[in-house]
Design an enzyme around this catalytic site. Structure first.
Site, mmCIF file in Angstrom:
data_model
loop_
_atom_site.group_PDB
_atom_site.id
_atom_site.type_symbol
_atom_site.label_atom_id
_atom_site.label_comp_id
_atom_site.label_asym_id
_atom_site.label_seq_id
_atom_site.Cartn_x
_atom_site.Cartn_y
_atom_site.Cartn_z
ATOM 1 N N CYS A 113 0.820 -1.210 0.000
ATOM 2 C CA CYS A 113 0.000 0.000 0.000
ATOM 3 C C CYS A 113 0.859 1.268 0.000
ATOM 4 O O CYS A 113 0.350 2.353 -0.266
ATOM 5 C CB CYS A 113 -0.940 0.016 1.201
ATOM 6 S SG CYS A 113 -0.081 0.058 2.769
ATOM 7 N N CYS A 119 -2.692 -2.885 8.667
ATOM 8 C CA CYS A 119 -2.427 -1.559 9.229
ATOM 9 C C CYS A 119 -2.107 -1.681 10.721
ATOM 10 O O CYS A 119 -1.225 -0.983 11.225
ATOM 11 C CB CYS A 119 -3.617 -0.633 9.028
ATOM 12 S SG CYS A 119 -4.364 -0.729 7.394
HETATM 13 FE FE1 FES Z 1 -1.700 -0.017 4.244
HETATM 14 FE FE2 FES Z 1 -3.502 0.948 5.837
HETATM 15 S S1 FES Z 1 -3.758 0.422 3.746
HETATM 16 S S2 FES Z 1 -1.401 0.726 6.238
#
Ligand code: FES
Length: 131
Positions: A35, A104
């Site tokens: 991400c 996360c």
């Molecule tokens: Fe990767 Fe939240 S989407 S840390």
């Protein structure tokens, strides 16, 4: 049903302990290559406890909420207690996270653990240098 709990929304809208600590005793930086989110934690340690902790997170809302929650959970705890924080524990404190957002909470726990490791490594180096 909303995807995020009220607690997640609260910590996302009003994150606690955002920022940087000058001359920190330890720094922990982690990132998720998928991400692209990044977190940096700064800690001050006193009597083997987290005296102060701040964070800078460049990431999604859940990452910000996780960072904020982790700082609140860590303050005043011993380093050993904080080393036992798991992503499940952090997500649980937030009232749960959607499955796709679980990594996360992983980042939050990892960043804090890294900061403690950094502190311990520096302490060892200092001790080695003074003997
Ligand atoms: Fe990767 Fe939240 S989407 S840390």
């Amino acid at each position: 049903m909303p995807i995020y709990s009220d607690k997640v929304m609260d910590h996302f809208m009003n994150p606690r302990n955002v920022g940087e600590i000058e001359n920190p005793d330890g720094i922990g930086e982690v990132g998720n290559p998928i991400c692209g989110d990044m977190m940096t934690f700064y800690i001050k340690v006193k009597d083997d406890r987290i005296d102060d902790v701040k964070f800078k997170t460049f990431g999604c809302g859940a990452a910000i909420a996780v960072s904020s929650m982790v700082t609140e959970m860590a303050k005043g705890k011993t380093l050993d207690e904080v080393m036992k924080f798991t992503p499940e524990l952090v997500a649980g404190e937030l009232g749960g996270l959607p499955k796709a957002k679980f990594h996360c909470s992983n980042l939050g726990a990892q960043a804090l653990h890294k900061a403690i490791k950094n502190y311990r490594d520096k302490k060892k180096e200092k001790e080695a240098a003074s003997t």
